[in-house]
Design a protein around this motif. Structure first.
Motif, PDB file in Angstrom:
ATOM      1  N   THR A  92       0.749  -1.175   0.007  1.00  0.00           N
ATOM      2  CA  THR A  92      -0.062   0.094  -0.014  1.00  0.00           C
ATOM      3  C   THR A  92       0.690   1.337  -0.077  1.00  0.00           C
ATOM      4  N   LEU A  93       1.868   1.205   0.962  1.00  0.00           N
ATOM      5  CA  LEU A  93       2.961   2.340   0.784  1.00  0.00           C
ATOM      6  C   LEU A  93       3.526   2.659  -0.727  1.00  0.00           C
ATOM      7  N   VAL A  94       3.973   1.443  -1.258  1.00  0.00           N
ATOM      8  CA  VAL A  94       4.692   1.780  -2.539  1.00  0.00           C
ATOM      9  C   VAL A  94       3.603   2.260  -3.738  1.00  0.00           C
ATOM     10  N   LEU A  95       2.216   1.795  -3.580  1.00  0.00           N
ATOM     11  CA  LEU A  95       1.257   1.903  -4.354  1.00  0.00           C
ATOM     12  C   LEU A  95       0.823   3.812  -4.227  1.00  0.00           C
ATOM     13  N   GLY A  96       0.937   3.827  -2.939  1.00  0.00           N
ATOM     14  CA  GLY A  96       0.686   5.444  -2.643  1.00  0.00           C
ATOM     15  C   GLY A  96       1.667   6.265  -3.117  1.00  0.00           C
ATOM     16  N   GLY A 144      17.787  -2.194 -10.239  1.00  0.00           N
ATOM     17  CA  GLY A 144      17.509  -1.065  -9.623  1.00  0.00           C
ATOM     18  C   GLY A 144      16.159  -0.666  -9.335  1.00  0.00           C
ATOM     19  N   GLN A 145      15.101  -1.243 -10.285  1.00  0.00           N
ATOM     20  CA  GLN A 145      13.951  -0.892 -10.277  1.00  0.00           C
ATOM     21  C   GLN A 145      12.952  -2.089  -9.414  1.00  0.00           C
ATOM     22  N   VAL A 146      13.553  -2.932  -8.627  1.00  0.00           N
ATOM     23  CA  VAL A 146      12.832  -4.031  -7.961  1.00  0.00           C
ATOM     24  C   VAL A 146      12.560  -3.563  -6.825  1.00  0.00           C
ATOM     25  N   ILE A 147      11.380  -3.609  -6.085  1.00  0.00           N
ATOM     26  CA  ILE A 147      10.999  -3.540  -4.858  1.00  0.00           C
ATOM     27  C   ILE A 147      10.443  -4.896  -4.272  1.00  0.00           C
ATOM     28  N   THR A 148      11.249  -5.417  -3.043  1.00  0.00           N
ATOM     29  CA  THR A 148      10.785  -6.777  -2.633  1.00  0.00           C
ATOM     30  C   THR A 148      10.165  -6.495  -1.477  1.00  0.00           C
ATOM     31  N   ILE A 149       8.974  -7.174  -1.350  1.00  0.00           N
ATOM     32  CA  ILE A 149       8.282  -7.166  -0.167  1.00  0.00           C
ATOM     33  C   ILE A 149       8.085  -8.533   0.643  1.00  0.00           C
ATOM     34  N   GLY A 150       8.131  -8.489   1.883  1.00  0.00           N
ATOM     35  CA  GLY A 150       8.133  -9.954   2.746  1.00  0.00           C
ATOM     36  C   GLY A 150       7.500  -9.659   4.014  1.00  0.00           C
ATOM     37  N   SER A 151       7.218 -10.766   4.727  1.00  0.00           N
ATOM     38  CA  SER A 151       6.350 -10.858   5.809  1.00  0.00           C
ATOM     39  C   SER A 151       6.560 -12.166   6.510  1.00  0.00           C
ATOM     40  N   MET A 152       6.395 -11.851   7.888  1.00  0.00           N
ATOM     41  CA  MET A 152       6.365 -13.335   8.862  1.00  0.00           C
ATOM     42  C   MET A 152       5.077 -13.720   8.935  1.00  0.00           C
ATOM     43  N   TRP A 205       3.259 -16.013  11.998  1.00  0.00           N
ATOM     44  CA  TRP A 205       1.978 -15.927  12.481  1.00  0.00           C
ATOM     45  C   TRP A 205       1.798 -14.413  12.173  1.00  0.00           C
ATOM     46  N   GLY A 206       0.365 -14.408  11.483  1.00  0.00           N
ATOM     47  CA  GLY A 206      -0.168 -13.203  11.048  1.00  0.00           C
ATOM     48  C   GLY A 206      -0.359 -12.157  12.120  1.00  0.00           C
ATOM     49  N   GLY A 207      -0.634 -12.506  13.460  1.00  0.00           N
ATOM     50  CA  GLY A 207      -0.859 -11.820  14.462  1.00  0.00           C
ATOM     51  C   GLY A 207       0.455 -10.903  14.725  1.00  0.00           C
ATOM     52  N   LEU A 208       1.330 -10.978  14.403  1.00  0.00           N
ATOM     53  CA  LEU A 208       2.684 -10.334  14.445  1.00  0.00           C
ATOM     54  C   LEU A 208       2.618  -8.987  13.858  1.00  0.00           C
ATOM     55  N   ARG A 209       2.134  -9.107  12.727  1.00  0.00           N
ATOM     56  CA  ARG A 209       1.789  -7.677  11.663  1.00  0.00           C
ATOM     57  C   ARG A 209       3.370  -7.307  11.314  1.00  0.00           C
ATOM     58  N   MET A 210       4.126  -8.153  11.241  1.00  0.00           N
ATOM     59  CA  MET A 210       5.505  -7.783  10.734  1.00  0.00           C
ATOM     60  C   MET A 210       5.728  -7.977   9.289  1.00  0.00           C
ATOM     61  N   GLY A 211       6.164  -7.235   8.587  1.00  0.00           N
ATOM     62  CA  GLY A 211       6.768  -7.341   7.277  1.00  0.00           C
ATOM     63  C   GLY A 211       8.029  -6.281   6.979  1.00  0.00           C
ATOM     64  N   TRP A 212       8.167  -6.219   5.751  1.00  0.00           N
ATOM     65  CA  TRP A 212       9.246  -5.424   5.393  1.00  0.00           C
ATOM     66  C   TRP A 212       9.198  -5.186   3.786  1.00  0.00           C
ATOM     67  N   LEU A 213      10.289  -4.080   3.261  1.00  0.00           N
ATOM     68  CA  LEU A 213      10.380  -3.986   2.156  1.00  0.00           C
ATOM     69  C   LEU A 213      11.792  -3.882   1.496  1.00  0.00           C
ATOM     70  N   ARG A 214      12.373  -4.389   0.662  1.00  0.00           N
ATOM     71  CA  ARG A 214      13.770  -3.554   0.302  1.00  0.00           C
ATOM     72  C   ARG A 214      13.718  -3.076  -0.954  1.00  0.00           C
ATOM     73  N   ALA A 215      14.216  -1.890  -1.141  1.00  0.00           N
ATOM     74  CA  ALA A 215      14.365  -0.987  -2.111  1.00  0.00           C
ATOM     75  C   ALA A 215      15.446  -0.085  -2.169  1.00  0.00           C
ATOM     76  N   PRO A 216      15.748   0.663  -3.187  1.00  0.00           N
ATOM     77  CA  PRO A 216      16.986   1.558  -2.996  1.00  0.00           C
ATOM     78  C   PRO A 216      16.714   2.549  -1.713  1.00  0.00           C
ATOM     79  N   ALA A 217      18.119   2.948  -1.125  1.00  0.00           N
ATOM     80  CA  ALA A 217      17.969   3.635   0.018  1.00  0.00           C
ATOM     81  C   ALA A 217      17.206   4.750  -0.195  1.00  0.00           C
ATOM     82  N   ARG A 218      17.360   5.690  -1.280  1.00  0.00           N
ATOM     83  CA  ARG A 218      16.618   6.886  -1.377  1.00  0.00           C
ATOM     84  C   ARG A 218      15.067   6.598  -1.251  1.00  0.00           C
ATOM     85  N   LEU A 219      14.503   5.477  -1.933  1.00  0.00           N
ATOM     86  CA  LEU A 219      13.153   5.215  -2.067  1.00  0.00           C
ATOM     87  C   LEU A 219      12.526   4.898  -0.777  1.00  0.00           C
TER      88      LEU A 219
END
Length: 495
Positions: free
Chosen positions: A196-200, A319-327, A332-346
């Protein structure tokens, strides 16, 4: 006196209303001739679309005459349908200004009710989401409590994520074959939050976004709510048609592409190495961003876990790849823990986007994530072995009780993508509720209404005995007899 609805407060508000075209709405609705009275049949279908999020709230519905023409029915039918929607609270009108979609008082979107889970003894196969062993959670809480006390003397705001967690996630990427520094990591409240952050940040209403068809429903819903134009590319039992993907990049020039190459949800396919390289090259030539969802990457059951998609070195692409992941799927979905990897400026720009609504994640959850990621080498093999046994039990039960159904055994992931041989999935899912099984038909994974009506996604995230019982109940529901037009679908939600 109650306040007026925000979309009934004058011309300025009315200019913000989105209008749904008559052809667009007609394509989402069943044939009016399928059931009588037709106006009730259509009103129930629109209500279900509103509840499950495929038809957004506060959208202006087409004029009666235009919709009647698009549906090949009478204007009187459409007038009666609109009247019924207003009476039931799914629409409201103001003379001279049109009719808008609405949510009845006391009703919640199925996105909320579905995530709350079953309120009875039903077997829940609508959510491909494993639980976390109780002792594992208790051990984690005991370990992180002293560290949480250390943070109590700080403000506790970490819009990028805890520095030590960013470092661990970066090291994890590096260990998997993609050199990464903490500045390239943004910790999020799950992969959906990251998307959602990336799309926004990167997209504007009307932008083209390439998506797989079928795909993860919540991602598709995020794109609809962002008012993006999806460009579907097929994923079949045999995988991706890379020629179509390359052609879409070349001819349609999408702003962004969203892919699930590792144990694809819902098909379970694993994208071959050479196809990943071709996609990187095609995206690089078109200038599109690639958003790669690797939430399921660690759930490799019959094959080594694949390296990160962005680890392929292709000029103009990596350089145009954004990787998203989650636990959520590995832990467990109850942790609500995820991340994204992207260029530092982005990452910096995305963190700025985030603080407008969320100034940072829970410190406790991030400390728990640190502990669990540190023990991944111990915890993950046990999780994978359980999934293998459950997958075997589900496949055996289907072969015994529903031998007419077909599927490809996926090399990883959490579910089977089953072909029923007839377009009865929605009717079967509706009937299955009466037999105590919650499950989703394939249409919820489609970019367009009506597709994959012959498919069910069946997760193997519950114990073997439960899976065997669920299959027997599905067989009993099917034995009662179904037809594609025999029922109106009850709205659900999938994870």
């Amino acid at each position: 006196m109650a306040d007026a609805h925000p979309f009934q407060q004058g011309e300025r508000a009315e200019r913000t209303v989105r209008t749904l075209g008559s052809r667009q709405l007609a394509a989402m609705l069943p044939d009016p001739a399928q059931a009588r009275p037709a106006y009730r049949h259509l009103a129930r279908a629109i209500s279900a679309l509103i509840l499950d999020g495929r038809l957004a709230l506060h959208v202006r519905l087409p004029a009666e005459r235009e919709l009647a023409t698009a549906l090949n029915t009478s204007r009187a039918t459409v007038t009666a349908m609109y009247d019924l929607l207003r009476e039931s609270g799914f629409a409201h009108s103001r003379q001279g200004s049109g009719t808008w979609t609405a949510l009845p008082e006391g009703r919640a979107p199925s996105g909320i009710t579905r995530l709350l889970g079953p309120q009875d003894t039903a077997i829940d196969l609508a959510r491909a989401a494993p639980g976390l062993p109780e002792q594992t959670l208790l051990d984690a809480l005991a370990q992180v409590t002293p560290r949480l006390a250390e943070h109590a003397h700080t403000p506790g705001y970490h819009p990028y994520g805890l520095p030590e967690l960013r470092a661990v996630i970066a090291e994890r990427f590096t260990r998997r074959g993609l050199a990464t520094v903490p500045e390239q990591i943004l910790v999020t409240a799950g992969a959906q939050h990251a998307l959602t952050l990336v799309l926004g940040l990167l997209c504007r209403p009307g932008d083209r976004v390439m998506v797989e068809n079928p795909s993860y429903p919540n991602a598709l819903d995020a794109m609809r709510r962002a008012r993006l134009r999806t460009l579907p590319v097929p994923v079949t039992d045999t995988g991706w048609d890379i020629g179509i993907i390359e052609s879409t990049f070349r001819q349609a020039a999408p702003r962004l592409a969203y892919l699930i190459p590792d144990f694809h949800n819902p098909t379970g396919c694993l994208m071959p190495e050479q196809e990943r390289v071709r996609i990187l090259r095609a995206a690089g030539r078109s200038g599109a961003w690639l958003v790669v969802d690797e939430t399921l990457s660690d759930l490799a059951l019959d094959t080594p876990a694949p390296p990160p998609f962005a680890s392929r070195t292709t000029p103009g692409g990596a350089g145009q790849v954004i990787t998203i992941g989650s636990m959520s799927k590995t832990h467990w979905g109850g942790l609500r823990m995820g991340w994204l990897r992207a260029p530092a400026r982005l990452v910096t720009e995305l963190a700025g986007q985030r603080v407008a609504t969320d100034m940072g994640g829970s410190v406790l959850d991030q400390l728990l994530a640190l502990f669990l990621l540190a023990r991944a080498g111990e915890l993950l093999p046990t999780r994978l072995e359980h999934l293998r046994r459950q997958r075997e039990a589900l496949a055996a039960a289907l072969a015994e009780h529903l031998p007419q159904w077909t599927w490809q055994l996926p090399p990883g992931g959490l579910s089977l993508w089953v072909d029923l041989g007839a377009p009865v999935a929605s009717a079967l899912a509706d009937r299955a509720l009466d037999h105590g099984v919650r499950i989703e038909g394939g249409t919820h994974f489609a970019t367009d209404p009506g597709l994959f009506e012959q498919r069910l996604r069946i997760p193997y995230t519950v114990p073997p005995d439960t899976l065997r019982e669920a299959v027997q109940r599905l067989a009993a529901a099917l034995a009662e007899g179904l037809s594609p037009a025999s029922t109106t679908r009850r709205a659900h939600w999938v994870v």
